[in-house]
Design a protein around this motif. Structure first.
Motif, PDB file in Angstrom:
ATOM      1  N   ALA A   4      49.926  27.685  87.633  1.00  0.00           N
ATOM      2  CA  ALA A   4      49.905  28.519  86.430  1.00  0.00           C
ATOM      3  C   ALA A   4      49.226  29.858  86.710  1.00  0.00           C
ATOM      4  N   ILE A   5      48.179  29.842  87.507  1.00  0.00           N
ATOM      5  CA  ILE A   5      47.476  31.090  87.837  1.00  0.00           C
ATOM      6  C   ILE A   5      48.373  31.995  88.671  1.00  0.00           C
ATOM      7  N   VAL A   6      49.090  31.419  89.645  1.00  0.00           N
ATOM      8  CA  VAL A   6      49.991  32.216  90.477  1.00  0.00           C
ATOM      9  C   VAL A   6      51.130  32.783  89.637  1.00  0.00           C
ATOM     10  N   LEU A   7      51.695  31.983  88.733  1.00  0.00           N
ATOM     11  CA  LEU A   7      52.771  32.477  87.874  1.00  0.00           C
ATOM     12  C   LEU A   7      52.284  33.578  86.939  1.00  0.00           C
ATOM     13  N   ALA A   8      51.085  33.431  86.400  1.00  0.00           N
ATOM     14  CA  ALA A   8      50.533  34.473  85.521  1.00  0.00           C
ATOM     15  C   ALA A   8      50.274  35.756  86.305  1.00  0.00           C
ATOM     16  N   GLY A   9      49.724  35.614  87.505  1.00  0.00           N
ATOM     17  CA  GLY A   9      49.485  36.789  88.342  1.00  0.00           C
ATOM     18  C   GLY A   9      50.783  37.475  88.737  1.00  0.00           C
ATOM     19  N   SER A  10      51.820  36.676  88.991  1.00  0.00           N
ATOM     20  CA  SER A  10      53.118  37.260  89.339  1.00  0.00           C
ATOM     21  C   SER A  10      53.712  38.016  88.159  1.00  0.00           C
ATOM     22  N   ALA A  11      53.573  37.474  86.966  1.00  0.00           N
ATOM     23  CA  ALA A  11      54.091  38.157  85.776  1.00  0.00           C
ATOM     24  C   ALA A  11      53.341  39.462  85.520  1.00  0.00           C
ATOM     25  N   ILE A  12      52.042  39.436  85.697  1.00  0.00           N
ATOM     26  CA  ILE A  12      51.251  40.661  85.521  1.00  0.00           C
ATOM     27  C   ILE A  12      51.621  41.684  86.591  1.00  0.00           C
ATOM     28  N   GLY A  13      51.766  41.216  87.830  1.00  0.00           N
ATOM     29  CA  GLY A  13      52.160  42.114  88.917  1.00  0.00           C
ATOM     30  C   GLY A  13      53.531  42.726  88.692  1.00  0.00           C
ATOM     31  N   LEU A  75      59.175  37.822  90.099  1.00  0.00           N
ATOM     32  CA  LEU A  75      59.597  36.941  89.018  1.00  0.00           C
ATOM     33  C   LEU A  75      60.538  35.827  89.469  1.00  0.00           C
ATOM     34  N   PHE A  76      61.446  36.128  90.394  1.00  0.00           N
ATOM     35  CA  PHE A  76      62.489  35.162  90.706  1.00  0.00           C
ATOM     36  C   PHE A  76      62.376  34.545  92.108  1.00  0.00           C
ATOM     37  N   ALA A  77      62.004  35.314  93.123  1.00  0.00           N
ATOM     38  CA  ALA A  77      61.901  34.759  94.476  1.00  0.00           C
ATOM     39  C   ALA A  77      60.483  34.241  94.740  1.00  0.00           C
ATOM     40  N   ASN A  78      59.520  34.831  94.134  1.00  0.00           N
ATOM     41  CA  ASN A  78      58.104  34.500  94.178  1.00  0.00           C
ATOM     42  C   ASN A  78      57.619  33.889  95.488  1.00  0.00           C
ATOM     43  N   PRO A  79      57.356  34.727  96.470  1.00  0.00           N
ATOM     44  CA  PRO A  79      56.888  34.227  97.775  1.00  0.00           C
ATOM     45  C   PRO A  79      55.490  33.593  97.682  1.00  0.00           C
ATOM     46  N   LEU A  80      54.767  33.859  96.633  1.00  0.00           N
ATOM     47  CA  LEU A  80      53.420  33.310  96.518  1.00  0.00           C
ATOM     48  C   LEU A  80      53.446  31.816  96.215  1.00  0.00           C
ATOM     49  N   MET A  81      54.517  31.339  95.579  1.00  0.00           N
ATOM     50  CA  MET A  81      54.605  29.907  95.249  1.00  0.00           C
ATOM     51  C   MET A  81      54.761  29.052  96.510  1.00  0.00           C
ATOM     52  N   LYS A  82      55.338  29.625  97.552  1.00  0.00           N
ATOM     53  CA  LYS A  82      55.528  28.891  98.802  1.00  0.00           C
ATOM     54  C   LYS A  82      54.185  28.628  99.493  1.00  0.00           C
ATOM     55  N   LEU A  83      53.206  29.444  99.206  1.00  0.00           N
ATOM     56  CA  LEU A  83      51.889  29.259  99.814  1.00  0.00           C
ATOM     57  C   LEU A  83      51.176  28.020  99.240  1.00  0.00           C
ATOM     58  N   LEU A  84      51.535  27.646  98.014  1.00  0.00           N
ATOM     59  CA  LEU A  84      50.890  26.481  97.397  1.00  0.00           C
ATOM     60  C   LEU A  84      51.398  25.161  97.956  1.00  0.00           C
ATOM     61  N   GLY A  85      52.605  25.204  98.489  1.00  0.00           N
ATOM     62  CA  GLY A  85      53.146  23.989  99.102  1.00  0.00           C
ATOM     63  C   GLY A  85      54.056  23.189  98.262  1.00  0.00           C
TER      64      GLY A  85
END
Length: 85
Positions: A4-13, A75-85
């Protein structure tokens, strides 16, 4: 919770990246206004003025497009989500 934190940060970014569109719009408007002013002062140099103005508008527009691409990636490819595993 981490997701949720990564998704919120991605939306803000993504929202911040879209602010680049404001700068592109202001730059293009300023260039068009100054181009029209220059043609009014020197009508014989219209071709050179328009070429230079269009080049500046293209550079300004590319800034807005880069911002859009970054927002879409976040928003759609979100490379940061891959870091979470």
């Amino acid at each position: 919770m981490e997701k949720a934190i990564v998704l919120a940060g991605s939306a803000i970014g993504a929202g911040l990246a879209m602010i680049a569109g404001i700068g592109a719009g202001i730059g293009q408007g300023f260039a068009a206004g100054k181009g029209a002013e220059a043609v009014g002062k020197q009508p014989e140099a219209q071709g050179d003025i328009i070429k230079t103005m269009l080049l500046g508008a293209a550079v300004a527009e590319s800034t807005g497009i880069y911002g859009l691409v970054i927002a879409m990636l976040l928003l759609f490819a979100n490379p940061l989500m891959k870091l979470l595993g």
